[in-house]
Enzyme design. Structure first.
Site, mmCIF file in Angstrom:
data_model
loop_
_atom_site.group_PDB
_atom_site.id
_atom_site.type_symbol
_atom_site.label_atom_id
_atom_site.label_comp_id
_atom_site.label_asym_id
_atom_site.label_seq_id
_atom_site.Cartn_x
_atom_site.Cartn_y
_atom_site.Cartn_z
ATOM 1 N N SER A 10 0.980 -1.269 -0.042
ATOM 2 C CA SER A 10 -0.146 -0.025 0.035
ATOM 3 C C SER A 10 0.759 1.197 0.036
ATOM 4 C CB SER A 10 -0.934 -0.008 1.239
ATOM 5 O OG SER A 10 -0.224 -0.202 2.497
ATOM 6 N N ARG A 11 2.233 1.126 0.543
ATOM 7 C CA ARG A 11 3.070 2.312 0.536
ATOM 8 C C ARG A 11 4.548 1.911 0.324
ATOM 9 N NH1 ARG A 11 3.723 3.734 6.169
ATOM 10 N NH2 ARG A 11 2.610 1.708 6.849
ATOM 11 N N VAL A 60 -0.090 -10.208 7.709
ATOM 12 C CA VAL A 60 0.553 -11.460 7.153
ATOM 13 C C VAL A 60 1.421 -12.154 8.150
ATOM 14 C CG1 VAL A 60 0.456 -10.887 4.754
ATOM 15 C CG2 VAL A 60 2.121 -10.008 5.987
ATOM 16 N N ASN A 86 7.583 -8.229 1.625
ATOM 17 C CA ASN A 86 8.190 -6.832 1.871
ATOM 18 C C ASN A 86 7.408 -6.428 3.095
ATOM 19 O OD1 ASN A 86 8.772 -3.801 0.787
ATOM 20 N ND2 ASN A 86 6.534 -3.965 1.247
ATOM 21 N N SER A 139 17.739 -6.070 5.188
ATOM 22 C CA SER A 139 18.114 -4.804 5.525
ATOM 23 C C SER A 139 19.691 -4.654 5.797
ATOM 24 C CB SER A 139 17.441 -4.219 6.762
ATOM 25 O OG SER A 139 17.945 -2.903 7.140
ATOM 26 N N TYR A 152 14.632 -5.300 15.263
ATOM 27 C CA TYR A 152 14.522 -5.291 13.944
ATOM 28 C C TYR A 152 15.685 -5.927 13.035
ATOM 29 C CZ TYR A 152 14.340 -2.699 9.441
ATOM 30 O OH TYR A 152 13.999 -2.546 7.787
ATOM 31 N N ALA A 154 17.680 -8.120 14.134
ATOM 32 C CA ALA A 154 17.654 -9.616 14.098
ATOM 33 C C ALA A 154 16.699 -10.321 13.204
ATOM 34 C CB ALA A 154 17.602 -9.812 15.700
ATOM 35 N N LYS A 156 15.725 -9.088 10.432
ATOM 36 C CA LYS A 156 16.335 -9.068 8.952
ATOM 37 C C LYS A 156 17.476 -9.934 8.708
ATOM 38 C CE LYS A 156 13.342 -6.144 7.696
ATOM 39 N NZ LYS A 156 12.313 -6.305 6.400
ATOM 40 N N ILE A 184 16.338 4.116 2.641
ATOM 41 C CA ILE A 184 15.548 4.803 1.265
ATOM 42 C C ILE A 184 14.396 5.363 1.880
ATOM 43 C CG2 ILE A 184 13.920 3.658 -0.416
ATOM 44 C CD1 ILE A 184 17.040 2.136 -0.395
#
Ligand code: NAP
Length: 242
Positions: A10-11, A60, A86, A139, A152, A154, A156, A184
């Site tokens: 959505s973004r 999800v 994603n 990441s 976060y 961990a 990734k 990004i």
């Protein structure tokens, strides 16, 4: 026509990947968690490329919801040929203040979701006649570590391991790769102060932040790169070189 499911589209990066896949002629399933209207806008823009698009609200991190997302796409398109895991969340908290519940939630959304969607899509991917693929969004922080977002980083890192394991599991039919973006410009990175931005930019040899389209380009490459599997593609403007 081949199809793709892009979670969290959505973004941000998911949106750019969905629109890139639509431009390349893929029917797409646009998945959102809370922003239905934005997801509908992405689908409408995708249809301008002459492809079909369905919008599916699904958290999800829950297997049932991931399965419903995949089944909806398969019903609409007659199968699922590509999956981009994603969807992700971030949170800036030092370990001392981080609750076990928050650690679990970040893992659930960032890693378990990829397992859930891949497992749900596996049967369709195996039947695909379109050189099927899975792309997972890791990441740069999986490789550098991150003191205020250990959960976060961990999560990734776990995605890199999941990517390699699934690449071996599902070979030779299904290729599985990851992208490790650097900084990004999306909602996820919009909270920086000017001083933080200058500090970050000083560490990026390309002297700019990445744009969502830079990641969409990498996702399209990995979708099509027939002899690449189990790999993590670093897209960070030179911030971290192997
Ligand atoms: P973003 O702008 O915050 O967008 C996140 C997307 O994920 C949104 O579409 C959101 O849906 C969706 N989402 C969140 N939780 C979900 C859930 N439980 N179920 C389904 N969808 C969910 O993030 P982004 O910057 O585009 O990041 C996309 C991915 O790239 C993430 O995995 C992130 O960790 C990774 N990444 C980003 C950067 C960066 O610099 N931006 C760097 C490295 C890695 P709603 O809109 O409905 O909430």
């Amino acid at each position: 026509m081949a199809s793709a499911v892009i979670t969290g589209s959505s973004r941000g990066l998911g949106r750019a990947i969905a629109l890139r896949f639509a431009r390349d002629g893929y029917d797409i399933a646009v998945n959102y968690h809370s922003n239905e209207q934005q997801a509908e806008t992405v689908a409408a823009r995708a249809r301008e490329h002459g492809v079909e698009a369905v919008v599916v609200g699904a958290d999800v991190s829950a297997y049932d919801a991931a399965e419903r997302l995949v089944e909806t796409a398969a019903d609409a398109f007659g199968g699922v040929d590509h999956l981009v895991n994603n969807a992700g969340i971030d949170q800036h908290v030092y370990t001392e203040s981080l609750s076990p519940e928050d650690f679990d939630r970040v893992s659930d959304v960032n890693v378990n979701s990829a397992f859930n969607c891949t497992k749900a899509a596996l049967g369709y991917l195996r039947e695909s006649a379109d050189e099927p693929s899975v792309v997972n969004l890791s990441s740069i922080l999986a490789f550098t570590g991150a003191p205020i977002e250990c959960h976060y980083a961990a999560s990734k890192g776990a995605l890199v391991s999941l990517t390699k394991s699934h690449a071996r599991d599902f070979a030779p039919e299904i290729r599985v790769n990851a992208i490790a973006p650097g900084h990004i410009e999306t909602d996820m990175t919009a909270d920086r102060t000017e001083a933080e931005k200058q500090e970050e930019l000083a560490a990026i040899p390309r002297d700019r932040y990445g744009q969502p389209e830079d990641i969409a380009e990498a996702a399209a490459y990995l979708r099509d790169a027939g002899f690449v599997t189990g790999e993590t593609l670093h897209v960070n403007g030179g911030e971290r070189m192997e």
